[in-house]
Design an enzyme around this catalytic site. Structure first.
Site, PDB file in Angstrom:
ATOM      1  N   ARG A  76     115.793 -29.620 -57.668  1.00 34.04           N
ATOM      2  CA  ARG A  76     115.892 -29.140 -58.689  1.00 34.04           C
ATOM      3  C   ARG A  76     116.430 -27.236 -58.570  1.00 34.04           C
ATOM      4  O   ARG A  76     116.117 -27.604 -57.003  1.00 34.04           O
ATOM      5  CB  ARG A  76     114.900 -29.428 -60.061  1.00 34.04           C
ATOM      6  CG  ARG A  76     113.559 -29.396 -59.378  1.00 34.04           C
ATOM      7  CD  ARG A  76     112.923 -28.655 -60.379  1.00 34.04           C
ATOM      8  NE  ARG A  76     113.181 -26.945 -60.223  1.00 34.04           N
ATOM      9  CZ  ARG A  76     112.769 -25.995 -59.769  1.00 34.04           C
ATOM     10  NH1 ARG A  76     112.835 -25.922 -58.337  1.00 34.04           N
ATOM     11  NH2 ARG A  76     113.731 -24.603 -60.163  1.00 34.04           N
ATOM     12  N   GLY A  77     117.317 -26.987 -60.002  1.00 33.22           N
ATOM     13  CA  GLY A  77     117.287 -25.053 -59.623  1.00 33.22           C
ATOM     14  C   GLY A  77     119.161 -25.767 -59.422  1.00 33.22           C
ATOM     15  O   GLY A  77     119.432 -26.176 -58.296  1.00 33.22           O
ATOM     16  N   ALA A  78     119.659 -25.163 -59.673  1.00 34.38           N
ATOM     17  CA  ALA A  78     121.068 -25.485 -60.081  1.00 34.38           C
ATOM     18  C   ALA A  78     121.461 -25.536 -58.561  1.00 34.38           C
ATOM     19  O   ALA A  78     122.671 -25.936 -57.693  1.00 34.38           O
ATOM     20  CB  ALA A  78     121.624 -24.166 -60.843  1.00 34.38           C
ATOM     21  N   ARG A 111     122.858 -34.208 -63.972  1.00 33.88           N
ATOM     22  CA  ARG A 111     122.556 -33.283 -64.871  1.00 33.88           C
ATOM     23  C   ARG A 111     123.877 -32.435 -65.788  1.00 33.88           C
ATOM     24  O   ARG A 111     125.038 -31.825 -64.609  1.00 33.88           O
ATOM     25  CB  ARG A 111     121.590 -32.279 -63.950  1.00 33.88           C
ATOM     26  CG  ARG A 111     119.903 -32.677 -63.715  1.00 33.88           C
ATOM     27  CD  ARG A 111     118.981 -32.226 -63.267  1.00 33.88           C
ATOM     28  NE  ARG A 111     118.517 -31.585 -63.901  1.00 33.88           N
ATOM     29  CZ  ARG A 111     117.703 -30.447 -63.759  1.00 33.88           C
ATOM     30  NH1 ARG A 111     117.290 -30.229 -62.867  1.00 33.88           N
ATOM     31  NH2 ARG A 111     116.969 -29.804 -65.114  1.00 33.88           N
ATOM     32  N   ASP A 142     121.410 -21.114 -64.545  1.00 34.25           N
ATOM     33  CA  ASP A 142     121.779 -21.877 -64.174  1.00 34.25           C
ATOM     34  C   ASP A 142     124.173 -22.050 -64.706  1.00 34.25           C
ATOM     35  O   ASP A 142     123.888 -22.927 -64.293  1.00 34.25           O
ATOM     36  CB  ASP A 142     121.367 -23.276 -65.223  1.00 34.25           C
ATOM     37  CG  ASP A 142     120.094 -23.462 -64.142  1.00 34.25           C
ATOM     38  OD1 ASP A 142     119.384 -23.175 -64.924  1.00 34.25           O
ATOM     39  OD2 ASP A 142     119.569 -24.576 -63.604  1.00 34.25           O
ATOM     40  N   LYS A 193     116.110 -21.835 -67.899  1.00 40.73           N
ATOM     41  CA  LYS A 193     115.415 -22.093 -68.113  1.00 40.73           C
ATOM     42  C   LYS A 193     115.075 -22.124 -69.590  1.00 40.73           C
ATOM     43  O   LYS A 193     114.755 -20.910 -69.869  1.00 40.73           O
ATOM     44  CB  LYS A 193     113.994 -22.554 -67.555  1.00 40.73           C
ATOM     45  CG  LYS A 193     113.036 -23.538 -67.413  1.00 40.73           C
ATOM     46  CD  LYS A 193     113.465 -24.509 -68.007  1.00 40.73           C
ATOM     47  CE  LYS A 193     113.920 -25.557 -66.592  1.00 40.73           C
ATOM     48  NZ  LYS A 193     114.589 -27.171 -67.039  1.00 40.73           N
TER      49      LYS A 193
HETATM   50  O1  MRU Z   1     115.487 -27.632 -64.641  1.00 39.39           O
HETATM   51  P1  MRU Z   1     115.622 -26.657 -63.530  1.00 39.39           P
HETATM   52  O2  MRU Z   1     113.724 -26.947 -62.762  1.00 39.39           O
HETATM   53  O3  MRU Z   1     115.930 -27.615 -62.483  1.00 39.39           O
HETATM   54  O4  MRU Z   1     115.927 -24.966 -64.050  1.00 39.39           O
HETATM   55  C1  MRU Z   1     115.665 -24.422 -62.725  1.00 39.39           C
HETATM   56  C2  MRU Z   1     116.412 -23.213 -63.715  1.00 39.39           C
HETATM   57  O5  MRU Z   1     116.400 -23.131 -64.860  1.00 39.39           O
HETATM   58  C3  MRU Z   1     116.472 -21.822 -62.520  1.00 39.39           C
HETATM   59  O6  MRU Z   1     115.498 -20.899 -63.144  1.00 39.39           O
HETATM   60  C4  MRU Z   1     117.264 -21.544 -62.335  1.00 39.39           C
HETATM   61  O7  MRU Z   1     118.146 -22.945 -61.562  1.00 39.39           O
HETATM   62  C5  MRU Z   1     118.279 -20.566 -61.080  1.00 39.39           C
HETATM   63  S1  MRU Z   1     117.457 -21.866 -59.419  1.00 39.39           S
HETATM   64  C6  MRU Z   1     117.635 -19.868 -58.090  1.00 39.39           C
END
Ligand code: MRU
Length: 362
Positions: free
Chosen positions: A54-56, A89, A242, A253
């Site tokens: 996960r994470g963008a 996603r 994201d 988030k």
């Molecule tokens: O749903 P997630 O855990 O993938 O969401 C992640 C976030 O919202 C992070 O803050 C965002 O992706 C930035 S990651 C460098």
């Protein structure tokens, strides 16, 4: 990223076989460190959907390797595989950015040449993310140095939401990169870690990685941020994102917007760290145009954790039969953002500044 003192990346090609892909299973953290082995595009899609990864930025790089895995077996299926992975996603634009880059690199090649080119392009995306995040760290560091210089001998308190560290990127992280660099430079940085319900990315992941790096931190309930700001306990908020629109609106988030409101009311600077791959200049109005992922009710009604005797269990916390809603992201309007920390430097969250910093994207 450091685990038990050893530096790793969150994503890599398996050293033994040279083709499968290894990711850290983030649904098992912080309790267990498990490196999953992904062998085809369907396993990659499953890992992204279920948030094993996960994470963008990290889902973008992982999807790129998903394309590479598919090209080993069925190079003629390029367009279909890319379409399938892009749907895993909806909110983080990095996923589409990485897939568009893979398509551009592979589409005009003969099928027999696509697998090798796909691995090379996926590796370039991963290397770019690691280098970009390191540069974000360097560009964010002066913000923390300035605060430290204003209050010598006192700790520098940063509040962050969700996880925008090395677990969300290939390495370093975005919001956490300046924090790691400040800590390593001897600045007495301390991080308020929002637990980040419903999936607890703060309590489980940000706390895990800050702890692994030795950065002092305290987990707080999501609702504590406003109170801490009212009492002078937060010097700066730094979050990841994201998707950032061409006007500087920021998707992140769920709950990020409330932190930005509290920061504005209390005069606390609110900074957003992002790589170029998070910019979506096709979108102007973030609140109206960015698709917000709606995830399962169970993420809200249930909680997973470790019992005193070491078992990992999921329990229900909501009243039996009560339905739940689970929007996974929200949008913070640009007017609440103090500035953007990018790999090219720090800029205001305005259309003019973004266009001037990224003229090739405009
Ligand atoms: O749903 P997630 O855990 O993938 O969401 C992640 C976030 O919202 C992070 O803050 C965002 O992706 C930035 S990651 C460098």
């Amino acid at each position: 990223m450091r685990i038990n003192g050893v530096w790793h990346r969150s994503l890599r090609v398996d050293e033994q076989d040279g083709w499968s892909v290894r990711i850290l299973d983030q649904t098992r953290l912080p309790w267990e460190v498990v490196w999953l082995r992904l062998t085809d595009e369907n396993e990659v899609a499953h890992a992204i959907r279920t948030m094993q990864t996960r994470g963008a930025p990290l889902i973008g790089a992982t999807a790129a390797y998903g394309v590479a895995l598919a090209m080993r077996r069925e190079p003629a299926a390029l367009e279909a595989v890319c379409a399938m992975l892009a749907e895993t996603r909806p909110t983080a634009i990095n996923l589409r950015w990485a897939i568009e880059r893979m398509l551009a690199a592979l589409r005009n090649l003969p099928p027999a040449d696509r697998a090798a080119a796909a691995y090379a392009e996926a590796a370039a995306i991963a290397d770019d993310d690691a280098a970009t995040c390191e540069a974000i760290g360097r560009n964010g560091l002066p913000l923390l140095q300035e605060i430290a210089a204003r209050k010598p001998g006192e700790r520098v308190n940063v509040l962050t939401h969700c996880n925008a560290g090395w677990l969300a990127t290939v390495d370093w992280g975005t919001a956490l990169a300046p924090i790691y660099m400040a800590h390593d430079a001897g600045i007495p940085v301390h991080v308020w870690v929002d637990e980040t319900r419903p999936r607890n990315q703060g309590a489980a992941l940000t706390a895990f990685e800050l702890g692994a790096h030795g950065v002092p931190h305290t987990v707080v309930a999501d609702n504590a941020g406003g109170h801490l700001m009212q009492h002078g306990q937060v010097d700066i908020v730094i979050v990841g994102t994201d998707r950032v629109t061409r006007t500087g609106d920021v998707a992140n988030k769920i709950g990020t917007y409330l932190k930005a409101l509290a920061a504005r009311d209390n005069g606390v600077p609110f900074w957003v760290a992002l790589p170029h791959s998070t910019l979506d200049l096709r979108v102007a109005d973030g609140v109206r145009e960015i698709p917000i992922e709606e995830r399962s009710q169970a993420e809200v009604t249930d909680l997973t954790g470790r019992t005193a005797d070491g078992r990992i269990e999921t329990i229900r916390v909501a009243a039996a039969g009560s339905p739940a809603a689970n929007p996974a992201f929200d949008v913070t309007p640009a007017r609440l953002v103090t500035g953007l920390i990018t790999e090219r430097g720090r800029i205001p969250a305005t259309e003019a500044a973004i266009a001037a910093m990224y003229p090739e994207k405009a």
